[in-house]
Design a protein around this motif. Structure first.
Motif, PDB file in Angstrom:
ATOM      1  N   GLU A  96       0.814  -1.218   0.000  1.00 17.04           N
ATOM      2  CA  GLU A  96       0.000   0.000   0.000  1.00 17.04           C
ATOM      3  C   GLU A  96       0.852   1.274   0.000  1.00 17.04           C
ATOM      4  O   GLU A  96       0.350   2.362  -0.276  1.00 17.04           O
ATOM      5  N   ASP A  98       3.495   1.583  -2.050  1.00 16.26           N
ATOM      6  CA  ASP A  98       4.082   1.756  -3.381  1.00 16.26           C
ATOM      7  C   ASP A  98       3.536   3.021  -4.036  1.00 16.26           C
ATOM      8  O   ASP A  98       2.347   3.340  -3.917  1.00 16.26           O
ATOM      9  N   ARG A 130      -2.149   3.266  -2.397  1.00 18.23           N
ATOM     10  CA  ARG A 130      -1.239   2.688  -3.385  1.00 18.23           C
ATOM     11  C   ARG A 130      -1.389   3.390  -4.732  1.00 18.23           C
ATOM     12  O   ARG A 130      -2.495   3.741  -5.144  1.00 18.23           O
ATOM     13  N   THR A 149      -4.764   1.582  -8.248  1.00 17.77           N
ATOM     14  CA  THR A 149      -4.735   1.569  -6.795  1.00 17.77           C
ATOM     15  C   THR A 149      -5.642   0.440  -6.319  1.00 17.77           C
ATOM     16  O   THR A 149      -6.186  -0.305  -7.143  1.00 17.77           O
TER      17      THR A 149
END
Length: 303
Positions: A96, A98, A130, A149
C-alpha cells in the motif's frame, strides 16, 4: 510477429512494456525481475531498442537507486517531451506504500531522478494509498497520469487519475488528483477483481483507455473505455478487445498489461505481455489497433 523477452538474469522475463520513438529509433522500457542467475538483484527496468518495432536488442538496465527504491522499481510509462524521455515508474514491494516516481533522460538510457520522488500516491478514503502502473498522455494542454490503486481492504484493483502542468518538471507539488472515486473499477465478469495498467491514447478529442482486466494469469485480458474529459470513462465493449490465446498458444495464460504507442505515421500499436505457463516466463508482443467510426479494434482479429 514480434516476440521479445529478456534472458539476462537466467529467466525469460519481460513484462509491462512502454514504447517511445526517440532520436529516430524506438525505445522499449519494461519490467525485469531479479532472476535466478543474479539473486542479489532486485526488480528493475530493462531497455531495448529497435529500428522497425519488430526486432529488439537489449541495450541497458535501469537499476534501483536510493532508499526509496531499495526493494525495486518496475512498470514504466514513458513519453517524449522537449527532447527528453520522461519515465514514470513505480516502487516495488511496499504494497500500500508503493508510489509513482519520475525520471528523465536526454539519451533514452541514462536517467536523472526527480528530486521530489515519489511524485504521486493515491488520495481519498476510497483507496489504500497505493499508486502503481503509471501511464501518461497530453490532453487539453496538461499531462494526465493514470494509475492503479486498491480499495481500502487491498483486494480490488482499480483506476485513478491525476494531472499536472506540462512544464517538464512534474514535481510532487504540481500534481492534482482529478477523481474522488475510481474512474474504472471491475464490473464485468471477465474483469474479476482487477482493473490495472491503463494505457492512454488521445484521438478524436477523446481519451481512449486500454486496460488490463483480472489479475495475472486468471487470465488477464485487455478492455477499452473512452472519455470526453479524461476523467469520466465508459466502456466501449462488454468483452475484451484483446483476449488471451487458445490452449497451446504462446499467450494462453494471458494477454495483459497493455501499452498504446502511436507512431509518427499515425499508426497505433498495442504492446502487451503474455505467457503460457502461468507466469514462469513472460514475453512481449504487439498488435495494430485501427478505428472504424471512432471505435477501436485489433486489426489482426478483424473478421
Amino acid at each position: 510477429m514480434m516476440m521479445y523477452t529478456d534472458s539476462s538474469r537466467g529467466l525469460n522475463f519481460a513484462k509491462d512494456p512502454a514504447v517511445v520513438r526517440f532520436h529516430n529509433q524506438y525505445y522499449m522500457y519494461y519490467t525485469l525481475n531479479p532472476g535466478k542467475a543474479m539473486p542479489q538483484n532486485v526488480w528493475g527496468i530493462g531497455i531495448a531498442r529497435s529500428t522497425d518495432l519488430e526486432n529488439w536488442e537489449k541495450i541497458a538496465d535501469i537499476d534501483p537507486a536510493g532508499e526509496l527504491e531499495t526493494l525495486g522499481i518496475c512498470a514504466p510509462g514513458a513519453f517524449v517531451h522537449e527532447g527528453k524521455v520522461h519515465l514514470f515508474y513505480q516502487t516495488y514491494g511496499r504494497f500500500e506504500k508503493d508510489a509513482i516516481c519520475h525520471a528523465w533522460s536526454e539519451d533514452g538510457i541514462h536517467f536523472t531522478r526527480n528530486t521530489t520522488n515519489p511524485i504521486l500516491r493515491a488520495e481519498g478514503g476510497w483507496n489504500n494509498g497505493r499508486a502503481i502502473d503509471a501511464d501518461v498522455c497530453v490532453f487539453r494542454g496538461e499531462l494526465f497520469l493514470y494509475f492503479a490503486t486498491r480499495d481500502p481492504e487491498g483486494k480490488i484493483q482499480m483506476q485513478g487519475v491525476s494531472k499536472c502542468p506540462l512544464d517538464g518538471e512534474f514535481r510532487r507539488d504540481s500534481w492534482k488528483q482529478c477523481c474522488e472515486d475510481a474512474i474504472l473499477r471491475p464490473e464485468l465478469p471477465w474483469e474479476q477483481d482487477c482493473i490495472e495498467a491503463a494505457a492512454a491514447l488521445c484521438r478524436y478529442e477523446k481519451v481512449y483507455l486500454f486496460y488490463a482486466g483480472a489479475y495475472n494469469n486468471c487470465p488477464q485480458q485487455v478492455g477499452v473505455a473512452v472519455s470526453e474529459d479524461g476523467i469520466h470513462f465508459r466502456r466501449l465493449y462488454d468483452e475484451p478487445v484483446l483476449k488471451n490465446g487458445v490452449p497451446g498458444s504462446w499467450n494462453a495464460s494471458e494477454s495483459g498489461h497493455p501499452y498504446v504507442f502511436e507512431d509518427e505515421d499515425g499508426r497505433v500499436y498495442l504492446f502487451y505481455q503474455g505467457n503460457n505457463d502461468n507466469g514462469k516466463s513472460w514475453y512481449l508482443s504487439k498488435v495494430e489497433i485501427q478505428f472504424e467510426k471512432e471505435m477501436p479494434f485489433v486489426k489482426t482479429e478483424r473478421v
